[in-house]
Design a protein around this motif. Structure first.
Motif, PDB file in Angstrom:
ATOM      1  N   SER A 261       0.839  -1.195   0.000  1.00  0.00           N
ATOM      2  CA  SER A 261       0.000   0.000   0.000  1.00  0.00           C
ATOM      3  C   SER A 261       0.873   1.243   0.000  1.00  0.00           C
ATOM      4  CB  SER A 261      -0.884  -0.014   1.256  1.00  0.00           C
ATOM      5  OG  SER A 261      -1.481   1.233   1.466  1.00  0.00           O
ATOM      6  N   ARG A 262       0.397   2.274  -0.649  1.00  0.00           N
ATOM      7  CA  ARG A 262       1.153   3.540  -0.646  1.00  0.00           C
ATOM      8  C   ARG A 262       1.227   4.152   0.742  1.00  0.00           C
ATOM      9  NH1 ARG A 262      -1.923   3.792  -5.391  1.00  0.00           N
ATOM     10  NH2 ARG A 262      -0.616   3.487  -7.217  1.00  0.00           N
ATOM     11  N   THR A 263       0.352   3.711   1.649  1.00  0.00           N
ATOM     12  CA  THR A 263       0.370   4.237   3.026  1.00  0.00           C
ATOM     13  C   THR A 263       1.344   3.473   3.922  1.00  0.00           C
ATOM     14  OG1 THR A 263      -1.483   2.838   3.708  1.00  0.00           O
ATOM     15  CG2 THR A 263      -2.012   5.035   2.850  1.00  0.00           C
TER      16      THR A 263
ATOM     17  N   LYS B  14      -3.288  -3.584  -6.789  1.00  0.00           N
ATOM     18  CA  LYS B  14      -3.326  -2.123  -6.896  1.00  0.00           C
ATOM     19  C   LYS B  14      -1.944  -1.489  -6.759  1.00  0.00           C
ATOM     20  CE  LYS B  14      -7.809  -2.279  -6.992  1.00  0.00           C
ATOM     21  NZ  LYS B  14      -8.420  -2.484  -8.267  1.00  0.00           N
ATOM     22  N   TYR B  15      -0.906  -2.227  -7.113  1.00  0.00           N
ATOM     23  CA  TYR B  15       0.463  -1.720  -7.023  1.00  0.00           C
ATOM     24  C   TYR B  15       1.278  -2.286  -8.173  1.00  0.00           C
ATOM     25  CZ  TYR B  15       1.174  -6.330  -4.975  1.00  0.00           C
ATOM     26  OH  TYR B  15       1.196  -7.678  -4.756  1.00  0.00           O
TER      27      TYR B  15
END
Length: 162
Positions: A17-19, A54-55
């Protein structure tokens, strides 16, 4: 856990995740988290997109560098032979593994999931193999040459030791 440490170490499964960046990883490490598990599955953007991930490989690279910087280990799963994966996409995954070999704290992974299309029986064969117990007798079932299996060994068993 940061304010009232329990004095235990822990870990768990996570998603890319980007987070999940260095600052959060530092807090997790300070709270006792020593490892995370990921289902990376592939390092080919085409395959990851087909899987609904999603990455991309660049995001995984950033995550691995951040985890290394804060002293966290990880384990990961790969899927070899996804329907969207051809030779070029497999090569992308192998290239990523080679380029990031020093960051892998465990061989990817405790088990390797092989998905292979059997064109004769028109069925999907799924084999979960313990990487440390793969022997040359499985190469025929996986349609790998001796050299191909040896290359796969070298990559999968090349994680850095503790």
């Amino acid at each position: 856990l940061l304010e009232n440490p329990l004095g235990v170490t822990w870990g768990g499964n996570a998603i890319v995740s980007r987070t999940l960046k260095r600052r959060l990883l530092e807090k997790m490490r300070a709270a006792g988290c020593t490892f995370l598990g990921f289902g990376f599955e592939s390092f080919s953007t085409k395959v990851l997109t087909a899987m609904g991930k999603k990455y991309d490989a660049a995001e995984v690279s950033r995550l691995l560098h951040d985890m290394d910087a804060v002293g966290m280990r990880f384990f990961s799963n790969l899927i070899i032979g996804h329907p969207a994966e051809g030779r070029a996409e497999f090569t992308e995954t192998v290239r990523f593994l080679i380029e990031h070999a020093t960051l892998f704290t465990e061989a990817p992974t405790s088990s390797l999931l092989i998905v292979q299309k059997n064109i004769f029986a028109d069925s999907t064969i799924r084999l979960s193999l313990n990487v440390t117990s793969i022997d040359l007798s499985v190469r025929n079932r996986l349609n790998l040459s001796h050299e191909g299996l040896e290359s796969l060994y070298a990559i999968l068993l090349g994680g850095k030791s503790h």
